[in-house]
Design a protein around this motif. Sequence first.
Motif, mmCIF file in Angstrom:
data_model
loop_
_atom_site.group_PDB
_atom_site.id
_atom_site.type_symbol
_atom_site.label_atom_id
_atom_site.label_comp_id
_atom_site.label_asym_id
_atom_site.label_seq_id
_atom_site.Cartn_x
_atom_site.Cartn_y
_atom_site.Cartn_z
ATOM 1 N N MET A 30 14.565 -6.854 6.282
ATOM 2 C CA MET A 30 13.443 -6.076 6.849
ATOM 3 C C MET A 30 13.713 -4.579 6.727
ATOM 4 S SD MET A 30 11.321 -8.341 7.794
ATOM 5 C CE MET A 30 11.948 -9.209 6.412
ATOM 6 N N GLY A 69 2.678 -5.754 10.333
ATOM 7 C CA GLY A 69 3.740 -5.734 9.320
ATOM 8 C C GLY A 69 5.000 -6.219 9.988
ATOM 9 N N ARG A 74 11.507 -8.909 14.015
ATOM 10 C CA ARG A 74 12.620 -8.102 14.541
ATOM 11 C C ARG A 74 12.172 -7.311 15.771
ATOM 12 N NH1 ARG A 74 14.455 -2.899 14.104
ATOM 13 N NH2 ARG A 74 12.508 -2.275 13.115
ATOM 14 N N ASP A 91 1.382 -10.204 9.135
ATOM 15 C CA ASP A 91 2.176 -9.769 7.977
ATOM 16 C C ASP A 91 1.605 -10.433 6.732
ATOM 17 O OD1 ASP A 91 5.199 -8.386 7.684
ATOM 18 O OD2 ASP A 91 4.613 -9.668 6.000
ATOM 19 N N THR A 93 3.458 -11.450 4.214
ATOM 20 C CA THR A 93 4.436 -12.364 3.600
ATOM 21 C C THR A 93 4.601 -13.637 4.438
ATOM 22 O OG1 THR A 93 5.574 -10.393 2.795
ATOM 23 C CG2 THR A 93 6.750 -12.473 2.572
ATOM 24 N N LEU A 119 -2.829 -5.809 6.084
ATOM 25 C CA LEU A 119 -3.494 -4.993 7.123
ATOM 26 C C LEU A 119 -4.803 -4.413 6.604
ATOM 27 C CD1 LEU A 119 -0.444 -3.085 8.660
ATOM 28 C CD2 LEU A 119 -1.478 -5.236 9.413
ATOM 29 N N GLN A 120 -4.883 -4.216 5.290
ATOM 30 C CA GLN A 120 -6.108 -3.666 4.702
ATOM 31 C C GLN A 120 -7.296 -4.619 4.889
ATOM 32 O OE1 GLN A 120 -3.348 -4.552 3.162
ATOM 33 N NE2 GLN A 120 -3.721 -5.688 1.277
ATOM 34 N N GLN A 135 4.948 -0.570 12.477
ATOM 35 C CA GLN A 135 6.209 0.091 12.079
ATOM 36 C C GLN A 135 6.619 -0.249 10.654
ATOM 37 O OE1 GLN A 135 9.331 -0.010 14.949
ATOM 38 N NE2 GLN A 135 10.858 0.833 13.542
HETATM 39 C C1 LIG Z 1 10.057 -2.620 5.903
HETATM 40 S S1 LIG Z 1 9.456 -4.197 6.432
HETATM 41 C C2 LIG Z 1 9.272 -3.861 8.172
HETATM 42 C C3 LIG Z 1 9.162 -5.090 9.001
HETATM 43 C C4 LIG Z 1 9.040 -4.806 10.508
HETATM 44 N N1 LIG Z 1 7.949 -3.899 10.804
HETATM 45 C C5 LIG Z 1 10.337 -4.242 11.031
HETATM 46 O O1 LIG Z 1 10.400 -3.015 11.277
HETATM 47 O O2 LIG Z 1 11.299 -5.010 11.165
HETATM 48 C C6 LIG Z 1 7.756 -4.126 5.820
HETATM 49 C C7 LIG Z 1 6.925 -5.360 6.176
HETATM 50 O O3 LIG Z 1 5.582 -5.086 5.818
HETATM 51 C C8 LIG Z 1 5.014 -6.245 5.221
HETATM 52 N N2 LIG Z 1 3.891 -5.778 4.398
HETATM 53 C C9 LIG Z 1 3.922 -5.154 3.196
HETATM 54 N N3 LIG Z 1 2.680 -4.820 2.810
HETATM 55 C C10 LIG Z 1 1.836 -5.246 3.791
HETATM 56 C C11 LIG Z 1 0.434 -5.192 3.977
HETATM 57 N N4 LIG Z 1 -0.376 -4.639 3.074
HETATM 58 N N5 LIG Z 1 -0.088 -5.721 5.105
HETATM 59 C C12 LIG Z 1 0.718 -6.316 6.028
HETATM 60 N N6 LIG Z 1 2.057 -6.392 5.907
HETATM 61 C C13 LIG Z 1 2.607 -5.855 4.811
HETATM 62 C C14 LIG Z 1 6.170 -6.889 4.481
HETATM 63 O O4 LIG Z 1 5.930 -8.257 4.235
HETATM 64 C C15 LIG Z 1 7.316 -6.637 5.462
HETATM 65 O O5 LIG Z 1 7.404 -7.677 6.387
#
Ligand SMILES: C[S@@+](CC[C@H](N)C(=O)[O-])C[C@H]1O[C@@H](n2cnc3c(N)ncnc32)[C@H](O)[C@@H]1O
Length: 223
Positions: A30, A69, A74, A91, A93, A119-120, A135
């Motif tokens: 993550m 996301g 976590r 999320d 994924t 999210l879009q 976040q």
């Molecule tokens: C850097 S990780 C952060 C995860 C969590 N927020 C954390 O801080 O532990 C980015 C997360 O965003 C998700 N993600 C990426 N693009 C996304 C989107 N367009 N909409 C929703 N989730 C997305 C990924 O699958 C991943 O779980």
Amino acid sequence: MTTDLVEDEGQFYGKAKEYWKEVPPTVDGMLGGYGHISNTDIAGSRRFLQKFLEDGPEQIGTSCALDCGAGIGRITKRLLLPIFHTVDMVDVTEDFLAKAKTFLGKDGKRVGSYFCCGLQDFHPEPKRYDLIWIQWVIGHLTDDHLVAFLKRCKVGLRPNGIVVIKDNTTQEGVVMDEVDSSICRDVKVVRNIIKAAGLTLLLEEKQRNFPDEIYNVLSFAMR
Ligand SMILES: C[S@@+](CC[C@H](N)C(=O)[O-])C[C@H]1O[C@@H](n2cnc3c(N)ncnc32)[C@H](O)[C@@H]1O
């Protein structure tokens, strides 16, 4: 502005989705290999949020939060479930949300919904959330989609509810990361996006005690 950097929106979202599919469903995954900063991050977030949990005009309820996301959960596990009765997760994924079901342990029973969605495209249920936590994911949305999403978040808030964005920021300008297909904005750009969404910034704070080599991480609370 992202319109200058994102030439093909389909490719921008598609590449990110492919990138995250290959990432292991762990705290380290993550945080892009920075799993060791998770404790500091969660402690900083708790302190930031505390200001909205104390008695006073800014106080939020503790019924329901949304983790955007959310990955494997976590933040849901260590920050949100200990405070809120119910937490929903969204999320893009699927494997991360599947992992969350075991990662969260017995408190995972209090997750209301696992939404597998970008999210879009996501529409929070109107007036459901005391807190919407976003976040380390705004870089995966174009400016227009982020503004539109924040507008929908506003509709998703309960009375006195807040939205929090916690994310990387550049010193100046907008930078594209071709590896995970994301963009990093500067503080001014983030503030403009918040304003364009019709939200009022209540608090802005820099996360302390993170490694020097990473971007500044800022938290923005708004309603
Ligand atoms: C850097 S990780 C952060 C995860 C969590 N927020 C954390 O801080 O532990 C980015 C997360 O965003 C998700 N993600 C990426 N693009 C996304 C989107 N367009 N909409 C929703 N989730 C997305 C990924 O699958 C991943 O779980």
